[in-house]
Design a protein around this motif. Structure first.
Motif, PDB file in Angstrom:
ATOM      1  N   UNK A 126       0.823  -1.210   0.000  1.00 28.66           N
ATOM      2  CA  UNK A 126       0.000   0.000   0.000  1.00 28.66           C
ATOM      3  C   UNK A 126       0.857   1.259   0.000  1.00 28.66           C
ATOM      4  N   UNK A 127       1.944   1.234   0.737  1.00 27.56           N
ATOM      5  CA  UNK A 127       2.833   2.399   0.809  1.00 27.56           C
ATOM      6  C   UNK A 127       3.416   2.708  -0.571  1.00 27.56           C
ATOM      7  N   UNK A 128       3.793   1.667  -1.309  1.00 26.81           N
ATOM      8  CA  UNK A 128       4.349   1.871  -2.653  1.00 26.81           C
ATOM      9  C   UNK A 128       3.298   2.470  -3.583  1.00 26.81           C
ATOM     10  N   UNK A 129       2.082   1.905  -3.569  1.00 22.07           N
ATOM     11  CA  UNK A 129       1.029   2.382  -4.462  1.00 22.07           C
ATOM     12  C   UNK A 129       0.627   3.817  -4.120  1.00 22.07           C
ATOM     13  N   UNK A 130       0.481   4.108  -2.838  1.00 27.12           N
ATOM     14  CA  UNK A 130       0.118   5.466  -2.430  1.00 27.12           C
ATOM     15  C   UNK A 130       1.215   6.462  -2.784  1.00 27.12           C
ATOM     16  N   UNK A 131       2.453   6.030  -2.720  1.00 23.39           N
ATOM     17  CA  UNK A 131       3.572   6.913  -3.084  1.00 23.39           C
ATOM     18  C   UNK A 131       3.501   7.284  -4.556  1.00 23.39           C
ATOM     19  N   UNK A 132       3.116   6.316  -5.396  1.00 25.50           N
ATOM     20  CA  UNK A 132       2.990   6.583  -6.832  1.00 25.50           C
ATOM     21  C   UNK A 132       1.867   7.588  -7.079  1.00 25.50           C
ATOM     22  N   UNK A 133       0.730   7.393  -6.397  1.00 24.31           N
ATOM     23  CA  UNK A 133      -0.396   8.306  -6.546  1.00 24.31           C
ATOM     24  C   UNK A 133      -0.023   9.708  -6.063  1.00 24.31           C
ATOM     25  N   UNK A 134       0.693   9.796  -4.941  1.00 22.13           N
ATOM     26  CA  UNK A 134       1.111  11.099  -4.414  1.00 22.13           C
ATOM     27  C   UNK A 134       2.085  11.781  -5.362  1.00 22.13           C
ATOM     28  N   UNK A 135       2.972  11.013  -5.983  1.00 19.08           N
ATOM     29  CA  UNK A 135       3.939  11.595  -6.910  1.00 19.08           C
ATOM     30  C   UNK A 135       3.236  12.262  -8.081  1.00 19.08           C
ATOM     31  N   UNK A 136       2.165  11.635  -8.562  1.00 16.57           N
ATOM     32  CA  UNK A 136       1.415  12.237  -9.674  1.00 16.57           C
ATOM     33  C   UNK A 136       0.732  13.517  -9.221  1.00 16.57           C
ATOM     34  N   UNK A 137       0.098  13.473  -8.050  1.00 12.85           N
ATOM     35  CA  UNK A 137      -0.577  14.673  -7.537  1.00 12.85           C
ATOM     36  C   UNK A 137       0.424  15.795  -7.299  1.00 12.85           C
ATOM     37  N   UNK A 138       1.589  15.455  -6.748  1.00 18.73           N
ATOM     38  CA  UNK A 138       2.617  16.463  -6.485  1.00 18.73           C
ATOM     39  C   UNK A 138       3.137  17.075  -7.780  1.00 18.73           C
ATOM     40  N   UNK A 139       3.243  16.260  -8.833  1.00 17.85           N
ATOM     41  CA  UNK A 139       3.690  16.776 -10.126  1.00 17.85           C
ATOM     42  C   UNK A 139       2.708  17.814 -10.668  1.00 17.85           C
ATOM     43  N   UNK A 140       1.414  17.543 -10.521  1.00 17.72           N
ATOM     44  CA  UNK A 140       0.419  18.504 -10.984  1.00 17.72           C
ATOM     45  C   UNK A 140       0.448  19.777 -10.144  1.00 17.72           C
ATOM     46  N   UNK A 141       0.633  19.627  -8.840  1.00 20.47           N
ATOM     47  CA  UNK A 141       0.707  20.799  -7.954  1.00 20.47           C
ATOM     48  C   UNK A 141       1.891  21.682  -8.347  1.00 20.47           C
ATOM     49  N   UNK A 142       3.044  21.069  -8.600  1.00 20.49           N
ATOM     50  CA  UNK A 142       4.231  21.849  -9.000  1.00 20.49           C
ATOM     51  C   UNK A 142       3.995  22.561 -10.322  1.00 20.49           C
ATOM     52  N   UNK A 143       3.363  21.864 -11.287  1.00 23.42           N
ATOM     53  CA  UNK A 143       3.109  22.481 -12.591  1.00 23.42           C
ATOM     54  C   UNK A 143       2.156  23.671 -12.463  1.00 23.42           C
ATOM     55  N   UNK A 173      -2.150  12.037   3.741  1.00 19.81           N
ATOM     56  CA  UNK A 173      -2.758  11.431   4.927  1.00 19.81           C
ATOM     57  C   UNK A 173      -2.675   9.910   4.855  1.00 19.81           C
ATOM     58  N   UNK A 174      -2.812   9.353   3.653  1.00 19.04           N
ATOM     59  CA  UNK A 174      -2.751   7.895   3.498  1.00 19.04           C
ATOM     60  C   UNK A 174      -1.370   7.366   3.879  1.00 19.04           C
ATOM     61  N   UNK A 175      -0.318   8.048   3.432  1.00 19.05           N
ATOM     62  CA  UNK A 175       1.044   7.601   3.759  1.00 19.05           C
ATOM     63  C   UNK A 175       1.319   7.726   5.258  1.00 19.05           C
ATOM     64  N   UNK A 176       0.866   8.821   5.849  1.00 23.11           N
ATOM     65  CA  UNK A 176       1.048   8.987   7.300  1.00 23.11           C
ATOM     66  C   UNK A 176       0.260   7.919   8.047  1.00 23.11           C
ATOM     67  N   UNK A 177      -0.966   7.649   7.575  1.00 27.04           N
ATOM     68  CA  UNK A 177      -1.787   6.628   8.205  1.00 27.04           C
ATOM     69  C   UNK A 177      -1.146   5.248   8.133  1.00 27.04           C
ATOM     70  N   UNK A 178      -0.523   4.944   7.009  1.00 25.41           N
ATOM     71  CA  UNK A 178       0.165   3.656   6.866  1.00 25.41           C
ATOM     72  C   UNK A 178       1.329   3.545   7.847  1.00 25.41           C
ATOM     73  N   UNK A 179       2.050   4.645   8.006  1.00 25.60           N
ATOM     74  CA  UNK A 179       3.153   4.639   8.973  1.00 25.60           C
ATOM     75  C   UNK A 179       2.631   4.447  10.394  1.00 25.60           C
ATOM     76  N   UNK A 180       1.546   5.125  10.733  1.00 27.25           N
ATOM     77  CA  UNK A 180       0.956   4.965  12.070  1.00 27.25           C
ATOM     78  C   UNK A 180       0.495   3.531  12.296  1.00 27.25           C
TER      79      UNK A 180
END
Length: 334
Positions: A126-143, A173-180
């Motif tokens: 789950x951490x790997x998949x959520x990281x991929x999703x976050x990377x895409x969202x972060x790319x759009x935010x930067x653009x 929040x998903x990545x933080x939740x996974x860590x918790x």
């Protein structure tokens, strides 16, 4: 990046995040049922809430993008905020309620979770998949932040595109939740005490409540009718004041009608010698200048007004209150 490309990018971001959350949610539910872990079941509820949110955000994008008609002359942009608000209000709060309640129950009952191995595997995947999703969202935010000449942090804080903001915050929040969940499981595994698993579940619920509050407040502000940022307000005023026949801008008001739609209305004091044809030409020029600089500007209304006795010729800004002291450096989408 054009407006059409931004809309397509937002849709793809939401769909990718929704698909990832659905797959992860099923895996977490299976792992939670096998292990009995409160943190894993809370994470499953978290993913279900996220998936429901993505569905509502997708609906928000589609409904808000409908063209204007006679009953809604300014379009349906604000409807996207209604659906986004419902997503924050119901899905996040529902997920938070389950996580907190289940965590408290686990602490009180101290039920043994059983086999931990499945939970560890699901958390890692789950951490790997959520990281991929976050990377895409972060790319759009930067653009988007580059396009508005601001920082990603200020863009996220003030953007009118709540779908991008929601996906980014959800993934964080998903990545933080996974860590918790991982920490809670690990401590319970090492000590044999389910207290840590229950505490992790409660913290996941608190995290969801925090995200829900941020998104709900942002959508309410946009539904009420938020202006553009102070910096963009000044730039729009400067463009209007630079027209050949304009003497002074008495009042300038703006409103975000949707994620990609801005209304501009101004009371303008034109030079006394300006003819009707001159004023009409400058009104067209004003719209051309503003839409060229900010494609999101969909409506420009100029109201000619008489010169006031004793006026200094300097522009006056009214009807605008910045949302934050640093708005002058924030995004045009406020």
């Amino acid at each position: 990046m054009s407006e059409a490309e931004v809309k397509t990018e937002s849709v793809v971001t939401v769909v990718v995040a929704g698909a990832a959350n659905l797959a992860i949610g099923v895996a977490k539910l299976v792992a939670g049922l096998i292990s009995g872990s409160a943190a894993m079941l809370s994470e499953a509820a978290h993913s279900v809430a996220d998936t429901t949110t993505e569905a509502l955000l997708y609906l928000a994008l589609r409904r808000g993008a409908r063209p204007a008609d006679t009953r809604h002359p300014f379009g349906y942009g604000k409807e996207s905020y209604v659906w986004a608000f419902l997503a924050a209000l119901f899905t996040f709060v529902a997920g938070a309620g389950f996580a907190i309640t289940h965590g408290v129950t686990t602490i009180l009952v101290h039920k043994h979770t059983g086999d931990y191995r499945v939970s560890y595997i699901v958390l890692a995947i789950s951490f790997v998949i959520e990281s991929i999703s976050l990377a895409r969202a972060a790319r759009q935010v930067r653009a988007e932040s580059r396009r508005w000449r601001t920082t990603p942090h200020r863009f996220l804080r003030l953007t009118a595109d709540t779908t991008v903001k929601a996906v980014f915050l959800e993934d964080c929040a998903a990545l933080i939740g996974l860590l918790l969940a991982g920490i809670g499981l690990g401590l319970s595994h090492l000590t044999g005490d389910e207290l840590y698993d229950g505490i992790a579940s409660i913290l996941i619920g608190v995290l969801l409540l925090a995200v829900a509050t941020i998104l709900a407040r942002s959508n309410v502000s946009l539904l009420v009718g938020r202006a553009v940022s102070e910096r963009v307000h000044r730039e729009i005023e400067r463009e209007l004041a630079g027209l050949p026949t304009v003497n002074r801008i008495d009042t300038l008001m703006t409103m975000l009608l949707g994620p990609k739609d801005i209304l501009v209305a101004a009371k303008v004091d034109f030079h006394n010698e300006a003819t009707g044809a001159d004023i009409e030409a400058d009104a067209e020029e004003a719209e051309r200048r503003l839409t060229e600089r900010y494609p999101e500007v969909g409506y420009v209304f100029l109201d000619p007004t008489h010169s006031m006795p004793g006026s200094t010729g300097q522009a006056r800004r009214t009807q605008h209150e910045p949302d934050h002291p640093t708005d002058q450096e924030a995004t045009g989408q406020s």
